[in-house]
Design an enzyme around this catalytic site. Structure first.
Site, PDB file in Angstrom:
ATOM      1  N   GLY A  29      73.128  29.405  65.780  1.00  0.00           N
ATOM      2  CA  GLY A  29      72.624  29.491  67.155  1.00  0.00           C
ATOM      3  C   GLY A  29      71.377  30.350  67.241  1.00  0.00           C
TER       4      GLY A  29
ATOM      5  N   THR B 261      76.304  23.694  69.973  1.00  0.00           N
ATOM      6  CA  THR B 261      74.998  24.049  70.548  1.00  0.00           C
ATOM      7  C   THR B 261      74.079  24.671  69.494  1.00  0.00           C
ATOM      8  OG1 THR B 261      75.863  26.188  71.299  1.00  0.00           O
ATOM      9  CG2 THR B 261      75.888  24.381  72.902  1.00  0.00           C
TER      10      THR B 261
ATOM     11  N   ASP C 236      84.730  24.759  63.060  1.00  0.00           N
ATOM     12  CA  ASP C 236      84.983  25.178  64.441  1.00  0.00           C
ATOM     13  C   ASP C 236      85.932  26.376  64.393  1.00  0.00           C
ATOM     14  OD1 ASP C 236      85.776  25.581  67.018  1.00  0.00           O
ATOM     15  OD2 ASP C 236      86.177  23.465  67.460  1.00  0.00           O
TER      16      ASP C 236
ATOM     17  N   ASN D 181      91.091  34.121  66.006  1.00  0.00           N
ATOM     18  CA  ASN D 181      90.924  33.777  64.581  1.00  0.00           C
ATOM     19  C   ASN D 181      89.988  34.746  63.856  1.00  0.00           C
ATOM     20  OD1 ASN D 181      92.653  31.585  64.708  1.00  0.00           O
ATOM     21  ND2 ASN D 181      91.038  30.177  65.351  1.00  0.00           N
TER      22      ASN D 181
ATOM     23  N   LYS E 258      91.046  41.498  60.254  1.00  0.00           N
ATOM     24  CA  LYS E 258      92.256  42.277  59.929  1.00  0.00           C
ATOM     25  C   LYS E 258      92.679  42.020  58.486  1.00  0.00           C
ATOM     26  CE  LYS E 258      97.025  42.689  61.548  1.00  0.00           C
ATOM     27  NZ  LYS E 258      97.783  41.506  61.109  1.00  0.00           N
TER      28      LYS E 258
ATOM     29  N   ALA F 197      80.615  39.490  70.426  1.00  0.00           N
ATOM     30  CA  ALA F 197      79.525  39.253  71.370  1.00  0.00           C
ATOM     31  C   ALA F 197      80.140  38.947  72.725  1.00  0.00           C
ATOM     32  CB  ALA F 197      78.672  38.071  70.901  1.00  0.00           C
TER      33      ALA F 197
ATOM     34  N   TYR G 184      83.449  30.528  81.007  1.00  0.00           N
ATOM     35  CA  TYR G 184      82.745  31.443  80.092  1.00  0.00           C
ATOM     36  C   TYR G 184      83.143  32.889  80.393  1.00  0.00           C
ATOM     37  CZ  TYR G 184      78.706  33.490  77.597  1.00  0.00           C
ATOM     38  OH  TYR G 184      77.885  34.189  76.747  1.00  0.00           O
TER      39      TYR G 184
ATOM     40  N   LYS H 124      85.353  35.363  77.894  1.00  0.00           N
ATOM     41  CA  LYS H 124      84.799  36.592  77.330  1.00  0.00           C
ATOM     42  C   LYS H 124      85.596  37.809  77.787  1.00  0.00           C
ATOM     43  CE  LYS H 124      81.203  35.090  74.947  1.00  0.00           C
ATOM     44  NZ  LYS H 124      81.111  35.246  73.489  1.00  0.00           N
TER      45      LYS H 124
ATOM     46  N   TYR I 129      93.599  44.548  69.432  1.00  0.00           N
ATOM     47  CA  TYR I 129      93.588  44.615  67.955  1.00  0.00           C
ATOM     48  C   TYR I 129      93.174  45.999  67.484  1.00  0.00           C
ATOM     49  CZ  TYR I 129      94.819  40.002  66.256  1.00  0.00           C
ATOM     50  OH  TYR I 129      95.522  38.884  65.899  1.00  0.00           O
TER      51      TYR I 129
END
Ligand code: UDP
Length: 311
Positions: free
Chosen positions: A10, A35, A56, A99, A105, A114, A145, A149, A159
């Site tokens: 990207g 994208t 993906d 993932n 981890k 991000a 979106y 996020k 985590y």
């Protein structure tokens, strides 16, 4: 050092790949090309420390070689893109974050998410500090979106708290520069394309909504510094210089010397009325602030789009 960057093909991801290679890292870029664009990585292909994996990240990924850093930058990021791909946007923010956290981890790697100024939604606090919780319409068209996020930030903090993972969260404000997609639908590529092609610039609403634009190299510097701290809460990275969209249109007309006019179009649903980062935290923690002035950054970006359009 070995660093894995999702969304590596990207706009921002490709600049990060370049920076980490320049710092001597081995870099693995992961992208599913929704994208992204492989052409963004052409100049890195011959580097023996660079590898690309077409994948993906909403599906689990195993990597044999030891990873030191995992940076999760994969996501459609333009309102037009996430409106067109609402479910992949939700999945990459939720499952993709899960993932990549799992990957970090398993490897005991540093992790950087991000995130985005969109977590503040249509903000009621101005400028936006990291302590502001936001004003998001979870069922609106932009919610795919924003909420993905927000969930991603929540999962990242969990985590850190539960597994002691060394996590980092960057909230990225409007960023521009070379390798943005000309047709990604965001204001800057739209205006530059229109100015260069002699078409009227499409200002949505009355153009009095504001944004604050940071040049990509400033962002990359901030990300690099943040990754090397042990600070786990979100950090805004953006340029606090705020401008209305109408002023921005005039600025691009002036810089490009274009004769195009301006047309007004309807304002998209839930379009934030203001946006400006408070960067006190980044200044104090990272000794960071933007150094590229908007005029300089816009000139460089304009040159890039001219080359792309053969102008
Ligand atoms: N915008 C505009 N004309 C365009 C594209 C966008 O006036 O051709 C406006 C949009 O309504 C928003 C601002 O510019 O107020 C920035 O939009 P963009 O899509 O770049 O990203 P956002 O900051 O909303 O995430």
């Amino acid at each position: 050092m070995r660093t894995l960057i999702t969304g590596g093909a990207g706009f921002i991801g490709s600049h990060l790949c370049e920076r980490f290679l320049a710092e001597g890292h081995e870099v693995i870029a992961v992208d599913n090309m929704i994208t992204g664009d492989l052409a963004n990585l052409d100049h890195l292909r011959n580097n023996p420390r660079f590898r690309f994996i077409g994948h993906d990240i909403s599906n689990p990924l195993k990597v044999k070689d030891k990873l030191d850093n995992v940076l999760h930058f994969a996501s459609p990021a333009s309102p037009v893109d996430y409106l067109e791909h609402p479910i992949p946007t939700l999945k990459v923010g939720a499952l993709g974050t899960h993932n990549t956290l799992g990957l970090a981890k398993a490897h005991g790697a540093r992790y950087l998410l991000a995130s985005t100024s969109e977590v503040y939604g249509d903000p009621l606090e101005h400028p936006q500090k990291e302590t502001y919780w936001g004003n998001v319409n979870c069922i609106g068209v932009r919610g795919v979106y924003d909420e993905a996020k927000r969930y991603a930030e929540s999962l990242t903090m969990a985590y850190h708290r539960v597994h002691g993972l060394n996590t980092h969260i960057v909230r990225i404000f409007n960023t521009y520069g070379e390798r943005m997609r000309l047709n990604d639908g965001r204001v800057l590529p739209n205006f530059m394309y229109q100015a260069l092609m002699g078409q009227p610039l499409t200002v949505y609403g009355d153009g009095q909504q504001t944004r604050s634009f940071q040049y990509v190299s400033d962002l990359v510097e901030g990300v690099w510094r943040l990754l090397h701290t042990d600070f786990h809460e979100p950090v805004n990275l953006g340029n606090p210089e705020e401008i209305t969209i109408l002023e921005f249109a005039h600025e691009i007309l002036r810089l490009s010397g274009s004769q195009s006019g301006i047309v007004f179009k309807p304002l998209p649903q839930d379009d934030p009325k203001v946006r400006q980062p408070d960067i006190t935290r980044a200044r104090q923690l990272l000794g960071w602030e933007p150094v590229v002035r908007r005029e300089e950054g816009l000139r460089r970006t304009l040159e890039y789009f001219k080359r792309k359009l053969g102008k």
